[in-house]
Design a protein around this motif. Structure first.
Motif, PDB file in Angstrom:
ATOM      1  N   ARG A 149      42.200  39.319  27.198  1.00  0.00           N
ATOM      2  CA  ARG A 149      42.225  40.217  28.348  1.00  0.00           C
ATOM      3  C   ARG A 149      40.887  40.249  29.034  1.00  0.00           C
ATOM      4  O   ARG A 149      40.789  40.581  30.209  1.00  0.00           O
ATOM      5  CB  ARG A 149      42.622  41.630  27.897  1.00  0.00           C
ATOM      6  N   GLU A 150      39.826  39.920  28.253  1.00  0.00           N
ATOM      7  CA  GLU A 150      38.495  39.991  28.830  1.00  0.00           C
ATOM      8  C   GLU A 150      38.133  38.741  29.598  1.00  0.00           C
ATOM      9  O   GLU A 150      37.079  38.667  30.186  1.00  0.00           O
ATOM     10  CB  GLU A 150      37.466  40.200  27.696  1.00  0.00           C
ATOM     11  N   LEU A 193      52.270  42.551  30.056  1.00  0.00           N
ATOM     12  CA  LEU A 193      52.123  41.947  31.376  1.00  0.00           C
ATOM     13  C   LEU A 193      53.369  41.230  31.741  1.00  0.00           C
ATOM     14  O   LEU A 193      53.947  40.529  30.914  1.00  0.00           O
ATOM     15  CB  LEU A 193      50.908  41.001  31.347  1.00  0.00           C
ATOM     16  N   LYS A 211      45.813  36.822  31.763  1.00  0.00           N
ATOM     17  CA  LYS A 211      46.587  38.039  31.501  1.00  0.00           C
ATOM     18  C   LYS A 211      47.962  37.714  30.926  1.00  0.00           C
ATOM     19  O   LYS A 211      48.461  38.404  30.051  1.00  0.00           O
ATOM     20  CB  LYS A 211      46.737  38.855  32.794  1.00  0.00           C
ATOM     21  N   THR A 212      48.543  36.651  31.415  1.00  0.00           N
ATOM     22  CA  THR A 212      49.885  36.298  30.928  1.00  0.00           C
ATOM     23  C   THR A 212      49.854  35.908  29.464  1.00  0.00           C
ATOM     24  O   THR A 212      50.686  36.338  28.654  1.00  0.00           O
ATOM     25  CB  THR A 212      50.443  35.131  31.746  1.00  0.00           C
ATOM     26  N   GLY A 220      39.622  37.456  32.123  1.00  0.00           N
ATOM     27  CA  GLY A 220      39.936  37.495  33.547  1.00  0.00           C
ATOM     28  C   GLY A 220      41.425  37.496  33.833  1.00  0.00           C
ATOM     29  O   GLY A 220      42.270  37.440  32.928  1.00  0.00           O
ATOM     30  N   PRO A 221      41.734  37.561  35.121  1.00  0.00           N
ATOM     31  CA  PRO A 221      43.178  37.638  35.512  1.00  0.00           C
ATOM     32  C   PRO A 221      43.968  36.400  35.146  1.00  0.00           C
ATOM     33  O   PRO A 221      45.179  36.476  34.939  1.00  0.00           O
ATOM     34  CB  PRO A 221      43.122  37.818  37.031  1.00  0.00           C
ATOM     35  N   ARG A 222      43.329  35.303  35.023  1.00  0.00           N
ATOM     36  CA  ARG A 222      44.067  34.069  34.747  1.00  0.00           C
ATOM     37  C   ARG A 222      44.709  34.072  33.363  1.00  0.00           C
ATOM     38  O   ARG A 222      45.675  33.365  33.131  1.00  0.00           O
ATOM     39  CB  ARG A 222      43.154  32.867  34.858  1.00  0.00           C
TER      40      ARG A 222
END
Length: 797
Positions: A770-771, A797, A777-778, A773-775
């Motif tokens: 999770r740390e 997510l 998240k999945t 980044g958004p890439r």
């Protein structure tokens, strides 16, 4: 003729001597116009030049006699002009047809002469031109004048028949004045001058039979009832004379051949009233036994004769026909002759004309009759059998030497001879029979078997003792009668089945039988059940009474699961003596049928099919099962694929994209596309591995794995595993993926397999994702969900 020629010569002499002068015609009188004037003449006052002067006269036409035979040239005429003063100052010239060759002119006097004899039939006239010129200057004194010299015709050509000799015909017995033909003669003389070309016809020879018209040349009959049979050809001489037939005329002749054509005016006549014929009794039917002829004086179709036998004594034995070539009557034999029965025949023959002429009906019937007597000659004949053929019956297995029949023949000739009998060896090659040479009785010489030969056809020969050359034959048919030896049997192998849905009383098979003893037309069979099978609850036998029987069900509800095949015994009896019977067994198979009774399947596998389902329903059920299996397999495959895609193969190597390489290479032999040394990893070896592509029958099968040390040849290891797979009896018969527990070593990324992971999936903490980044998240949501199954849904997510 001579007188006329003399008068003409006298006339010319007077003109030539000047006692008579040509008629002078004024110039203006020519053709009703003023004629041309002269161009030469002295001018007034002594001036030189020409002036027109009027011509005193001109000649229009001269005559010259043809065929002149005198020694001197024939005088034709004289040309003269008024300008000629007699002082020889004028010269006359002549030009045109024949000038200089046929005709000549005296230049001083103007006299014209013919140099040779002329023929009017060759050329009738000549056109010439004459002119008077000044003898000194050569200038014309007058215009050129044209005149005609006409050849005077004399009777020097006789009439000629250009188409002769002539041929004609006229029917005989024609009336007087009947037209025959027309002849024509031509005369080359001038038809417009005198009578030289007027022709008259007459008959010099041929009277009193024919006449000719003097003017037209038409020939007609002059005598009635001229008969062709008396005289057929006439030669008639016709004359054609000119000068109207007067004395001194020339004549020509021609021959006319006149033939009298035939008419049917004569009936046929026999040369004698009785004809005697002699024929042997051995003459075959249809042969010609004699010839007679009626003569007809006519010819052609009028002489055709038809012969017929007047009904009477010989009308049924003989017939007569006509020979079209010579009109003879040919007597033909219709029935066989027998001297011993009848020695002579007498009958009448009539001859008549088929083509009659109604003009001669009053002369009487055109037919004639004659009597024919036929004497039959005796001939030594062969013996005659009492029957045309013989038929005998004998039972098979009859003992040798038993008489089965007899034949009889006799000599019918006068002083009959004894007869001897024998069997033609060609008809009895195996010598089944024997015959008494004197009595003619036939007996068996071998045992007979109807099943081998049911009928024997032999020939018996009868020979006269006093003349062995004369023989006769008769056919004998021996029928071998049957003795009941064989029992009946099924006519054919039967394949009988009964439907599972059959009802009681249903005929499921029709059977028949055959027997070697009797012919098919004499067979009579009885079908029934054996005594021990009368109470059969499944099937019974129904005899139809026509050598057939039916297999009838006694109940319904047959099931293949219960019993697949039933056996039914059938007793068959024949009608021979003694009665023979046999028992045959029918195998009745239980089969599946549709509602109409049509056979569907008799296979054993069909027993396990659901009861009461049709073929279409079974196919539909199987399709549904296959579709469900395919869906389950696809679902499982998708689930596995999804798991593989969500798992991360390494903590250190995190990538955005996952690339799948599905290329399996070229097979077992493809080892040159990569370095085999990279597969060396002896640490990853495990023993007792089992195959993953097949289901093992029992427990895990121990597989011998060679120990591979560092530096061992990877090729040998792979070849060893290939041999193991090739010799493995549990391997499927198709290409599959074989997994080996050796991956090699030397990878910088270390092993990517999850098998060697020291920690389980549950021990791994994926919160650090999770740390990142958004890439990520999945991924963090996926692995975090696996770690915390009890985590609330809103955190995922």
């Amino acid at each position: 003729m001579l007188t006329r020629n003399s008068l003409l010569l006298l006339l010319w002499f007077l003109v030539d001597e000047g006692f008579l002068s040509p008629v002078q015609l004024p110039l203006q009188g020519r053709l009703g116009k003023e004629g041309p004037r002269g161009l030469v003449g002295p001018m007034k006052n002594g001036a030189t030049g020409f002036q027109r002067v009027k011509r005193g006269w001109v000649w229009n036409q001269f005559f010259v006699l043809e065929e002149y035979m005198g020694s001197d040239p024939q005088y034709v005429g004289k040309l003269h002009t008024d300008l000629d003063k007699g002082d020889s100052g004028v010269k006359y010239t002549l030009s045109g047809e024949g000038a200089g060759t046929i005709f000549t002119i005296d230049q001083t006097t103007g006299d014209i002469h013919a140099l040779r004899s002329l023929d009017r039939e060759e050329k009738a006239y000549y056109t010439l031109r004459a002119q008077a010129v000044d003898i000194e200057t050569g200038r014309p004194l007058e215009p050129e004048s044209e005149f005609v010299i006409k050849v005077q015709d004399i009777n020097d050509n006789e009439p000629k028949f250009l188409e002769g000799p002539y041929t004609g015909s006229v029917p005989e017995m024609s009336p007087v004045g009947t037209y025959v033909m027309q002849v024509t003669a031509t005369d080359a003389d001038d038809p417009t001058y005198g009578n030289s070309a007027r022709v008259v016809y007459s008959i010099l020879h041929g009277q009193p039979y024919f006449s000719v018209d003097p003017k037209t040349g038409v020939i007609r009959t002059a005598l009635p009832n001229m008969d062709r049979e008396v005289k057929e050809l006439y030669h008639v001489l016709i004359q054609a004379k000119d000068m109207g037939g007067q004395l001194g005329g020339l004549a020509g002749t021609t021959t006319v051949n006149i033939t009298l054509s035939d008419v049917n005016d004569n009936p046929p006549r026999f040369s004698k009233s009785i004809f005697h014929l002699r024929i042997p009794e051995s003459s075959p039917v249809g042969s010609a036994v004699g010839r007679i002829k009626a003569h007809d004086l006519d010819i052609g179709k009028n002489a055709e004769v038809e012969y017929s036998i007047v009904p009477g004594d010989g009308g049924a034995t003989f017939d007569i026909t006509t020979n079209e070539h010579n009109q003879e009557g040919i007597i033909v034999l219709k029935k066989p002759l027998d001297y011993e029965t009848k020695k002579a025949y007498t009958f009448k023959v009539e001859a008549s004309n088929p083509h009659l002429d109604p003009r001669f009906h009053n002369a009487g019937p055109f037919k004639d009759t004659a009597t024919v007597k036929v004497n039959i000659l005796d001939v030594d004949e062969p013996p005659v059998f009492s029957k045309p053929s013989y038929s005998m019956d004998v039972y098979e297995d009859t003992p040798v030497g038993i008489i089965i029949g007899a034949v009889t023949a006799q000599d019918l000739d006068v002083g009959s001879s004894a007869v001897r009998y024998s069997i033609d060896w060609k008809s009895d090659l195996d010598s089944y029979f024997d015959i008494d040479p004197v009595e003619g009785t036939i007996s068996t010489n071998e045992l007979l078997d109807r099943e081998s030969i049911a009928q024997h056809n032999i020939s018996i020969v009868a020979t006269k003792v006093n003349n062995p050359v004369l023989t006769s034959k008769v056919a004998v048919t021996v029928h071998v009668l049957d003795v009941n030896e064989f029992p009946p049997e099924f006519a054919m192998p039967y394949e009988t089945f009964v439907c599972e849905n059959a009802k009681a009383g249903q005929v499921i098979q029709v059977i028949s039988a055959k027997d070697q003893d009797l012919p098919p037309t004499g067979q009579k069979f009885i079908f029934k059940s054996p005594p021990e099978d009368i109470k059969n609850k499944n099937f019974t036998i129904r005899d139809f009474g026509n050598n057939t029987a039916g297999i009838v069900t006694r109940r319904g509800g047959f099931r293949r699961r219960t019993q697949e095949v039933y056996h039914l015994a059938v007793v068959m009896e024949d009608s021979g003596y003694p009665v023979h019977s046999s028992t045959g067994t029918l195998s009745i198979r239980v089969c599946g049928c549709d509602a109409d009774g049509s056979l569907l399947s008799c296979n054993v596998e069909a027993i396990f099919l659901p009861v009461g389902l049709s073929t279409g329903a079974l196919i539909a059920i199987l399709l549904c099962i296959v579709i469900l299996l395919v869906i389950v397999v696809l679902y499982v495959g998708l689930r596995r694929q999804k798991k593989k895609e969500t798992l991360m193969t390494s903590k250190e190597d995190i990538r955005d994209n996952v690339i799948h390489y599905d290329d399996e290479g070229g097979g077992e032999e493809d080892t040159h596309a990569f370095d085999m040394g990279t597969l060396r990893n002896p640490k990853a070896l495990k023993e007792n591995l089992t195959r993953r592509d097949v289901k093992p029958d029992g427990g895990p099968r121990a597989r011998l794995t060679p120990s591979v040390q560092d530096g061992a040849d990877v090729r040998d290891f792979i070849h060893q595993r290939l041999r193991e797979n090739d010799t493995d009896g549990l391997a499927p018969p198709y290409d599959s993926l074989a997994t080996y527990a050796y991956e090699g070593d030397g990878s910088v990324a270390e092993s990517l397999s999850s098998i060697e992971s020291l920690a389980g999936e549950g021990d791994e903490d994926y919160d650090y994702l999770r740390e990142w980044g958004p890439r990520f998240k999945t991924l963090a949501g996926i692995f975090g969900e696996q770690d915390s199954p009890t985590e609330p849904t809103e955190n995922k997510l």
